[in-house]
Design a protein around this motif. Structure first.
Motif, PDB file in Angstrom:
ATOM      1  N   LEU A   1      61.256 -46.235 -12.006  1.00 43.30           N
ATOM      2  CA  LEU A   1      60.474 -47.333 -12.931  1.00 43.30           C
ATOM      3  C   LEU A   1      59.110 -47.562 -11.874  1.00 43.30           C
ATOM      4  CD1 LEU A   1      63.050 -49.721 -14.381  1.00 43.30           C
ATOM      5  CD2 LEU A   1      62.104 -47.464 -15.346  1.00 43.30           C
ATOM      6  N   HIS A   2      58.249 -47.136 -12.526  1.00 38.04           N
ATOM      7  CA  HIS A   2      56.739 -47.384 -11.829  1.00 38.04           C
ATOM      8  C   HIS A   2      56.568 -48.710 -11.842  1.00 38.04           C
ATOM      9  CE1 HIS A   2      52.870 -46.614 -10.235  1.00 38.04           C
ATOM     10  NE2 HIS A   2      52.310 -47.462 -11.232  1.00 38.04           N
ATOM     11  N   ARG A   3      56.367 -49.373 -10.306  1.00 36.48           N
ATOM     12  CA  ARG A   3      56.225 -50.817 -10.081  1.00 36.48           C
ATOM     13  C   ARG A   3      57.317 -51.622 -10.543  1.00 36.48           C
ATOM     14  NH1 ARG A   3      52.592 -51.679  -6.737  1.00 36.48           N
ATOM     15  NH2 ARG A   3      52.673 -53.686  -7.001  1.00 36.48           N
ATOM     16  N   GLY A   4      58.589 -50.983 -10.794  1.00 37.46           N
ATOM     17  CA  GLY A   4      59.705 -51.604 -11.219  1.00 37.46           C
ATOM     18  C   GLY A   4      59.631 -52.199 -12.841  1.00 37.46           C
ATOM     19  N   ASP A   5      58.658 -51.551 -13.510  1.00 31.90           N
ATOM     20  CA  ASP A   5      58.357 -51.730 -14.921  1.00 31.90           C
ATOM     21  C   ASP A   5      59.493 -51.099 -15.761  1.00 31.90           C
ATOM     22  OD1 ASP A   5      57.284 -52.417 -17.521  1.00 31.90           O
ATOM     23  OD2 ASP A   5      55.326 -51.508 -17.281  1.00 31.90           O
ATOM     24  N   TRP A   6      60.189 -51.995 -16.469  1.00 33.34           N
ATOM     25  CA  TRP A   6      61.165 -51.504 -17.415  1.00 33.34           C
ATOM     26  C   TRP A   6      60.920 -50.783 -18.669  1.00 33.34           C
ATOM     27  CZ3 TRP A   6      62.036 -53.540 -22.408  1.00 33.34           C
ATOM     28  CH2 TRP A   6      61.356 -54.611 -22.541  1.00 33.34           C
ATOM     29  N   MET A   7      59.559 -51.089 -19.124  1.00 31.79           N
ATOM     30  CA  MET A   7      59.046 -50.556 -20.109  1.00 31.79           C
ATOM     31  C   MET A   7      58.022 -49.154 -19.935  1.00 31.79           C
ATOM     32  SD  MET A   7      57.586 -53.855 -22.269  1.00 31.79           S
ATOM     33  CE  MET A   7      56.534 -54.462 -21.100  1.00 31.79           C
ATOM     34  N   ASP A   8      58.096 -48.728 -18.714  1.00 25.57           N
ATOM     35  CA  ASP A   8      57.580 -47.358 -18.487  1.00 25.57           C
ATOM     36  C   ASP A   8      58.608 -46.318 -18.232  1.00 25.57           C
ATOM     37  OD1 ASP A   8      56.293 -45.205 -17.296  1.00 25.57           O
ATOM     38  OD2 ASP A   8      55.205 -46.397 -15.825  1.00 25.57           O
ATOM     39  N   ALA A   9      58.689 -45.555 -19.319  1.00 32.66           N
ATOM     40  CA  ALA A   9      59.588 -44.504 -19.422  1.00 32.66           C
ATOM     41  C   ALA A   9      59.474 -43.190 -19.007  1.00 32.66           C
ATOM     42  CB  ALA A   9      60.369 -44.608 -20.848  1.00 32.66           C
ATOM     43  N   THR A  10      58.314 -43.062 -18.147  1.00 33.62           N
ATOM     44  CA  THR A  10      57.538 -41.766 -17.480  1.00 33.62           C
ATOM     45  C   THR A  10      58.096 -41.405 -16.234  1.00 33.62           C
ATOM     46  OG1 THR A  10      55.543 -42.833 -16.768  1.00 33.62           O
ATOM     47  CG2 THR A  10      55.409 -42.478 -19.071  1.00 33.62           C
ATOM     48  N   GLY A  11      58.861 -42.300 -15.579  1.00 31.56           N
ATOM     49  CA  GLY A  11      59.263 -41.966 -14.252  1.00 31.56           C
ATOM     50  C   GLY A  11      60.063 -40.784 -14.302  1.00 31.56           C
ATOM     51  N   ALA A  12      60.352 -40.161 -12.988  1.00 33.80           N
ATOM     52  CA  ALA A  12      61.248 -38.866 -13.014  1.00 33.80           C
ATOM     53  C   ALA A  12      62.657 -39.421 -13.165  1.00 33.80           C
ATOM     54  CB  ALA A  12      60.931 -38.380 -11.514  1.00 33.80           C
ATOM     55  N   VAL A  13      63.483 -38.694 -13.924  1.00 37.88           N
ATOM     56  CA  VAL A  13      64.870 -38.646 -13.983  1.00 37.88           C
ATOM     57  C   VAL A  13      65.613 -38.527 -12.558  1.00 37.88           C
ATOM     58  CG1 VAL A  13      66.929 -37.821 -15.248  1.00 37.88           C
ATOM     59  CG2 VAL A  13      64.895 -38.076 -16.497  1.00 37.88           C
ATOM     60  N   VAL A  14      66.493 -39.471 -12.172  1.00 37.11           N
ATOM     61  CA  VAL A  14      67.229 -39.056 -10.945  1.00 37.11           C
ATOM     62  C   VAL A  14      68.721 -39.161 -11.083  1.00 37.11           C
ATOM     63  CG1 VAL A  14      65.334 -40.018  -9.548  1.00 37.11           C
ATOM     64  CG2 VAL A  14      67.153 -41.625 -10.486  1.00 37.11           C
ATOM     65  N   GLU A  15      69.297 -38.534 -10.369  1.00 33.43           N
ATOM     66  CA  GLU A  15      70.914 -38.519 -10.256  1.00 33.43           C
ATOM     67  C   GLU A  15      71.549 -39.646  -9.141  1.00 33.43           C
ATOM     68  OE1 GLU A  15      72.987 -36.399 -12.294  1.00 33.43           O
ATOM     69  OE2 GLU A  15      71.328 -36.728 -13.454  1.00 33.43           O
ATOM     70  N   PRO A  16      72.569 -39.992  -9.219  1.00 30.14           N
ATOM     71  CA  PRO A  16      73.258 -40.799  -7.972  1.00 30.14           C
ATOM     72  C   PRO A  16      73.268 -40.166  -6.745  1.00 30.14           C
ATOM     73  CG  PRO A  16      74.687 -40.628 -10.023  1.00 30.14           C
ATOM     74  CD  PRO A  16      73.589 -39.472 -10.274  1.00 30.14           C
ATOM     75  N   SER A  17      72.738 -40.841  -5.772  1.00 29.12           N
ATOM     76  CA  SER A  17      72.730 -40.195  -4.414  1.00 29.12           C
ATOM     77  C   SER A  17      72.555 -41.387  -3.464  1.00 29.12           C
ATOM     78  CB  SER A  17      71.746 -39.315  -4.372  1.00 29.12           C
ATOM     79  OG  SER A  17      71.628 -38.890  -2.802  1.00 29.12           O
ATOM     80  N   VAL A  18      72.956 -41.520  -2.281  1.00 29.84           N
ATOM     81  CA  VAL A  18      72.718 -42.378  -1.334  1.00 29.84           C
ATOM     82  C   VAL A  18      71.265 -42.094  -0.548  1.00 29.84           C
ATOM     83  CG1 VAL A  18      75.149 -42.391  -0.845  1.00 29.84           C
ATOM     84  CG2 VAL A  18      73.813 -41.115   0.683  1.00 29.84           C
ATOM     85  N   PRO A  19      70.811 -43.199   0.318  1.00 30.61           N
ATOM     86  CA  PRO A  19      69.491 -43.019   0.771  1.00 30.61           C
ATOM     87  C   PRO A  19      69.233 -41.569   1.461  1.00 30.61           C
ATOM     88  CG  PRO A  19      70.280 -45.259   0.913  1.00 30.61           C
ATOM     89  CD  PRO A  19      71.418 -44.630   0.498  1.00 30.61           C
ATOM     90  N   HIS A  20      68.296 -41.203   1.165  1.00 29.64           N
ATOM     91  CA  HIS A  20      68.090 -39.641   1.535  1.00 29.64           C
ATOM     92  C   HIS A  20      68.063 -39.614   3.171  1.00 29.64           C
ATOM     93  CE1 HIS A  20      63.870 -41.472   2.452  1.00 29.64           C
ATOM     94  NE2 HIS A  20      63.984 -40.345   3.021  1.00 29.64           N
ATOM     95  N   PHE A  21      67.717 -40.405   4.108  1.00 31.48           N
ATOM     96  CA  PHE A  21      67.724 -40.304   5.497  1.00 31.48           C
ATOM     97  C   PHE A  21      69.153 -40.549   6.133  1.00 31.48           C
ATOM     98  CE2 PHE A  21      66.633 -44.452   4.605  1.00 31.48           C
ATOM     99  CZ  PHE A  21      67.258 -45.213   5.650  1.00 31.48           C
TER     100      PHE A  21
END
Length: 841
Positions: free
Chosen positions: A496-516
């Motif tokens: 969600l871009h800037r945490g905006d729940w009304m913005d549905a344009t963000g990338a779809v993500v799958e469950p995962s732990v922090p990348h690093f």
């Protein structure tokens, strides 16, 4: 500014830096400076990064930025960062001269020395795997009792300090009992311990207290803060929800010493474990502890986003000591967490069956299940056995009925003229398989007659099954209910871009732990909450074990080895004894995540057994007691303040588990609760005197006594409670009806032996509460208080009657003189309000 002056300042800094110790540690000495003063503009958040300069990585810090580099390893004079931090030109000075983050001279010199030493970087300590160090040698080896003491004493000896002597046995038992059960010892236990002569008396006391059913209650107090357990939804009308069986699960699990990895899996994914037992389902109520809303106009999508963010913050803080919640709207400014990490972490919870807005008034609630209590269990077993037998009978007749009905009703078996179709032989074969006595030349009329003959038998079986199910439903309706996790097809999770729940344009993500962070290769399927739970409590996760032992250390020593309990990232505090943190973390994992083992290791150390009395040399060198040259003293948590006074009075109800209790509360306190309006009715009988851990937790209107003593509302994960010292707490301790009633009950006990003198009775009260005799001046002051009050109450008997009638419990001995009882109640109130009564030493 003249250029020469800037060069002179730089030269002074370079010369001063040469006096610093050659051996600098990046995580201890450098990262805290950069994180505090530089990372906000030159850190992980690419969107806010200035001048394309990144100082949180060596690659970024040494990168060529148009013919110059911020850091030239080994060459402070040629490093732009050094030039800037010594510059007095407001256009060049770093940090900016108009900001509040300024570098102290000592910090500048440390940075110069670091650059000259080659500017070595290191992974942040909590993100690197723990390392088992050699047990450090010490000079005073006779003082040590286990490995912990070697780490503590080695540091003290380096700092030219000595440990404090062991606390006296009275204090030791009191400390142990408070830390391990949340309750004070009684006078009998203290007497027995003081008279013990065996060398292992202390260790046996430890084992006895670890085995106490009250151990789980004490440890649960802290865990319930972390998971934000409460009895109400939190938002809007703050209505009650059904969850207290989860609290009892936590207490039981801690008493059973359930391994922490299993404890973790049951809570995050109990519904996904096989078998999904009653215990596992109750434990999965953890996923329902977030705040929810029953507001009529709430938007589902908005609140689903809130619930996801809440779970990300809670799980990452409770298990990892991480501020992953800071990446909800943008990449983290100080740690390597990205916004994508935040939403990938949240995707683990996308399979939970839930709504955004629960219209509670319309019967809409999170998934729940009935939970049998001991009084239901016998009847439940009887009904389960009977239902199983009825199901078998039903299974036998279902196919008979189906074949019979098909044979005389369905046109594909008998046509409109009553002739058999091609399907008829198959129907007869099925019927024979069920009833071998049936003939193969059955006609329609005979089928009808056969069915009619069996009708009564079938009806009785059906009725018995129906009646048993109705009886089970009635029994379950009498059982308490608790919210549970139910897994469904996962919702799509987007960044969600800037945490905006009304913005549905963000990338779809799958469950995962922090990348690093270290993690195994993703499975050939969507990762689940169970995968997350197993990763959180696994040796490959470098954070969880450290976080747990650091917080346990805080409970037993007053402060964590890293004092910031909810943030072990770069904005937190490096541990004072990093090798000890790693030793304890590895010991915890290798013991099978055994909580009682690591607790026992800590409380049997000589470090734990030290006196908490201050010493001038320690106060001068280490006023915050970070080096642990003594034990710490601190006020008891809110629930334990209540528990102590109730136990001293003899009123405490020690039953384990059960519905939340409602102690006395000021009338009208809930007047501002709406949707619906509610009236508070304090419990009567034994439930009124239950331990604080069972108190009804109303998030928006927390019980005033708990609030006065700094208990959190549990709207969010709370890893550390503040400890304030306010008039409100003093007045609550003096005037809360619970404590006035406790003082009167204690006074009644003191008056049982009518042969005692005033001073002897005061001594008895001291031994019951503080487990010592009063000093002469203490006895004199309290005696004077008694004599003044008894005279006052004799003049004004109505005041005496009003005081001793506080609370629901009547005076047990009606023959007691009311003025004397009221006066001794005043004396007991004074003793129960002493600093020593509510402080752990």
């Amino acid at each position: 500014m003249h250029p020469l002056r800037g060069h002179l300042l730089l030269l002074v800094g370079l010369l001063a830096s040469m006096e610093l110790k050659a051996e600098l540690d990046f995580n201890r000495d450098i990262r805290p400076i950069l994180a505090d003063k530089c990372f906000a503009c030159h850190g992980p958040d690419a969107a806010k990064r200035k001048a394309k300069l990144r100082l949180d990585t060596r690659e970024g810090a040494t990168a060529d930025l148009g013919g110059r580099a911020a850091i030239v390893p080994g060459n402070a004079a040629g490093s732009e960062i050094v030039r800037r931090i010594f510059s007095s030109d407001p256009d060049e000075s770093m940090p900016p001269s108009d900001g509040i983050k300024r570098l102290a001279e000592a910090e500048k010199q440390t940075l110069v020395a670091w650059v000259n030493s080659g500017a070595p970087y290191a992974n942040h300590w909590v993100y690197a795997p723990p390392k088992r160090s050699e047990i450090p040698p010490v000079k005073n080896a006779l003082w040590t009792r286990n490995a912990i003491d070697h780490f503590i004493l080695a540091r003290l000896e380096r700092e030219k300090l000595t440990p404090s002597p062991e606390a006296d046995r009275r204090i030791l038992l009191r400390r142990l009992s408070q830390d391990l059960t949340g309750l004070p010892p009684d006078s009998r236990e203290v007497g027995e311990f003081l008279s013990e002569t065996k060398p292992d008396a202390y260790e046996r006391a430890v084992d006895r207290l670890l085995s106490s059913p009250h151990y789980g209650e004490r440890m649960a107090m802290y865990w319930l803060d972390l998971v934000r357990y409460a009895d109400t939804v939190g938002y809007h009308g703050d209505q009650t929800h059904h969850i207290w069986p989860y609290r009892d699960y936590v207490i039981t699990a801690l008493n059973q010493n359930k391994p922490f990895d299993e404890f973790t899996a049951q809570q995050l994914a109990g519904d996904l474990l096989s078998p999904a037992s009653l215990e596992n389902k109750i434990a999965s109520g953890f996923n329902r502890l977030n705040m929810t809303t029953e507001e009529g106009g709430a938007q589902d999508a908005e609140y689903l986003a809130k619930y996801t963010a809440d779970r990300v913050r809670c799980v990452s803080t409770a298990w990892m000591g991480a501020t992953l919640g800071c990446a909800e709207c943008h990449d983290h400014k100080f740690d390597p967490y990205t916004a994508a990490d935040f939403y990938r972490f949240g995707a683990f919870f996308a399979d939970l069956k839930e709504l955004g807005a629960y219209k509670g008034g319309n019967g809409s609630r999170p998934p729940e299940m009935p939970v049998p209590t001991p009084r239901h269990e016998e009847e439940l077993r009887r009904l389960e056995t009977a239902l199983a037998a009825a199901e078998k009978d039903l299974d036998k007749i279902r196919p008979r009925i189906a074949i019979a009905q098909a044979a005389w009703e369905n046109s594909h078996i008998i046509d409109s003229q009553g002739r058999h179709t091609a399907a008829w032989p198959k129907a007869i074969a099925k019927l024979l398989a069920i009833d071998p006595s049936a003939r193969t030349d059955l006609q329609r009329e005979e089928i009808t007659d056969w069915f009619a003959g069996k009708k009564s038998e079938f009806a009785n079986i059906w009725k018995r099954h129906k009646d048993l199910r109705a009886e089970m439903a009635r029994l379950q309706s009498d059982m308490p209910r608790t919210m549970i996790s139910v897994s469904v097809t996962p919702r799509v999770t987007r960044v969600l871009h800037r945490g905006d729940w009304m913005d549905a344009t963000g990338a779809v993500v799958e469950p995962s732990v922090p990348h690093f962070l270290p993690h195994s290769t993703a499975p050939d399927r969507r990762a689940t909450r169970l995968d997350l739970a197993r990763w959180l409590a696994s040796p490959e996760n470098p954070m969880t074990a450290r976080v747990f032992v650091n917080r346990l250390w805080k409970l037993l020593f007053g402060a964590g080895l890293s004092r910031v309990l909810d943030d072990l990232g770069t904005q937190g505090e490096p541990p004072t004894h990093p090798e000890l943190v790693d030793f304890l973390a590895l010991e915890f994992v290798q013991s099978g995540w055994n909580i009682k083992h690591i607790t026992r290791l800590m409380v049997t150390s000589a470090s734990y057994r030290q006196s908490s009395l201050t010493r001038p040399d320690v106060e001068a060198r280490d006023p915050s007691n970070r080096l642990l040259a003594r034990q710490s003293r601190f006020r008891l948590p809110a629930e334990m303040v209540r528990d102590h006074l109730l136990k001293f009075s003899g009123l405490l109800t020690t039953d384990i588990g059960g519905p939340s209790a409602k102690p006395y509360q000021p009338e009208g306190y809930w007047d501002y609760l709406n949707f619906p309006k509610r009236e508070y009715h304090p419990d009567k009988g034994r439930n009124q005197y239950r331990r604080g851990v069972y108190t009804h937790w109303q998030r928006l209107f927390l019980h005033p006594m708990l609030k006065a003593f700094d208990a959190p509302s549990r709207e969010e994960c709370a890893a550390d409670r503040p400890v304030s010292n306010t008039p409100l707490a003093t007045l609550a301790l003096l005037n809360d009806p619970t404590f006035v009633e406790a003082a009167r009950a204690l006074a009644e006990s003191a008056l049982r032996d009518r042969t005692l003198t005033t001073s002897e009775r005061i001594a008895w009260i001291y031994r019951q509460t503080l487990h010592r005799d009063p000093l002469d001046d203490e006895s004199s002051i309290l005696a004077a208080l008694y004599h003044a009050d008894v005279a006052e109450f004799q003049k004004k008997p109505s005041l005496a009657s009003k005081l001793i009638s506080t609370g629901f419990k009547p005076v047990a001995d009606s023959s007691l003189d009311r003025a004397q009882l009221a006066a001794w109640t005043s004396v007991c109130r004074a003793v129960l309000n002493l600093h020593e009564t509510i402080v752990r030493f």
